[in-house]
Design an enzyme around this catalytic site. Structure first.
Site, PDB file in Angstrom:
ATOM      1  N   ASP A   1       0.858  -1.181   0.000  1.00  7.81           N
ATOM      2  CA  ASP A   1       0.000   0.000   0.000  1.00  7.81           C
ATOM      3  C   ASP A   1       0.897   1.234   0.000  1.00  7.81           C
ATOM      4  O   ASP A   1       1.771   1.369   0.867  1.00  7.81           O
ATOM      5  CB  ASP A   1      -0.889   0.022   1.244  1.00  7.81           C
TER       6      ASP A   1
ATOM      7  N   ASP B   1     -14.125  -6.394  -2.501  1.00 10.28           N
ATOM      8  CA  ASP B   1     -14.210  -6.397  -1.037  1.00 10.28           C
ATOM      9  C   ASP B   1     -15.609  -6.842  -0.658  1.00 10.28           C
ATOM     10  O   ASP B   1     -16.599  -6.238  -1.086  1.00 10.28           O
ATOM     11  CB  ASP B   1     -13.965  -4.986  -0.476  1.00 10.28           C
TER      12      ASP B   1
END
Length: 251
Positions: free
Chosen positions: A11, A130
Site C-alpha cells: 500500500d 471487497d
C-alpha cells in the site's frame, strides 16, 4: 497442477509503503521500490502496488514508483487505486505495470472491465472485490475501501466480472482482513465454485499454515499478504519452503 503464487501487497501513500497497525492509523514501512526489490529477491511471484490515497495528486507519485520499480523488479507488477478510465489503464501500463486492478470503479462502471479487456487484453485486467457476510447466509460487495455497502450480491458480481472479460479476481474478505486468523475459506470456496478465472485470496493471513490451508481447502490460485511480509514476520521464501513441504506446487 499449476504452481500457486505468493504475492506481497504494498500500500503506497505519498511515495511510501504504509500499513495500518491495530486500527491506530498509518505507519510508514519503507520505500516502495526498495521493498519491491527485496520481495523480488525473496522469490515473490508477483507484486501489487495499491495507491491508497487514490487522488489525482497521488497518481503522479504512484506512476513514478511504478516506473522505478519496473526497472528493478522482474516479476509481474499489478497496480491499483484510483483507476477509473481507459486512459488511467493506458498510463499505468505504460509506466511498467503488467496488470491493472480496479475495484470501486468496476462496480460503479462495469463497462470499464469490458472496454479494458477489449483494448489491453483480459490478462491485464484484475478486479478487486471487497465483500463481507450479510447475515442471510450470503455475501455483499462493498466499495471505497470497504466503507460503502453496494447491496450487491457477491456471487452475482463475480459471475458478471467473468462475463465482462476480466482475467482475474482478487477477493478480499472484510470480515477476515487484519485479523490474522486465516483466509476466509468459506467465501473463497463460494467464489471459486462460481467462476473459472483465477481467484487471489486476500485478507486474514497470519501464519504459514494459513497459506497451506487456503491452497489445500480452496481453488484459489494465489495468496496475497502485506503485514506478515512488511514487518518481517515471514519471508516469501519461508512461505514457499513450507508449501513445498506440504506437497503444494510453487514456483
Amino acid at each position: 497442477m499449476l504452481a500457486k503464487r505468493i504475492i506481497p501487497c504494498l500500500d503506497v501513500r505519498n511515495g511510501k509503503v504504509v500499513k495500518g497497525v491495530n486500527f491506530q492509523g498509518i505507519q510508514d514501512v519503507g520505500d516502495p521500490v526498495e521493498c519491491a526489490a527485496e520481495y523480488n529477491r525473496q522469490g515473490a511471484d508477483e507484486l501489487v502496488f495499491y495507491d491508497i490515497t487514490a487522488s489525482h495528486e497521488g497518481r503522479g507519485v504512484i506512476l513514478d514508483v511504478v516506473r522505478r520499480a519496473a526497472q528493478q523488479v522482474f516479476v509481474p507488477l499489478t497496480v491499483g487505486g484510483g483507476i477509473s478510465t481507459i486512459d488511467d489503464f493506458r498510463e499505468t501500463l505504460r509506466a511498467g505495470a503488467d496488470k491493472v486492478s480496479i475495484n470501486s470503479s468496476a462496480v460503479k462502471n462495469p463497462k470499464l472491465i469490458a472496454e479494458a479487456a477489449d483494448i489491453f487484453g483480459s490478462q491485464c485486467v484484475v478486479v478487486g472485490v471487497d465483500a463481507k457476510r450479510n447475515g442471510t447466509g450470503g455475501y455483499t460487495v462493498y466499495v471505497n475501501g470497504g466503507r460503502i455497502d453496494m447491496h450487491l450480491d457477491l456471487i452475482q458480481w463475480v459471475k458478471e466480472i467473468q462475463r465482462l472479460g476480466a482475467g482475474e479476481i482478487c477477493l478480499n474478505s472484510i470480515d477476515a482482513d487484519g485479523t490474522k486468523a486465516g483466509f476466509d475459506i468459506e467465501m473463497l470456496n463460494a467464489v471459486c465454485d462460481a467462476v473459472k478465472i483465477p481467484v487471489i485470496a486476500s485478507g486474514g493471513c497470519g501464519s504459514l499454515s494459513d497459506f497451506s490451508d487456503v491452497f489445500e481447502q480452496t481453488g484459489a490460485t494465489a495468496a496475497l499478504a502485506a503485514s506478515l511480509f512488511h514487518f518481517k514476520e515471514l519471508t516469501v521464501q519461508q512461505v514457499k519452503t513450507h508449501l513445498k513441504q506440504q506437497g503444494i506446487a510453487v514456483r
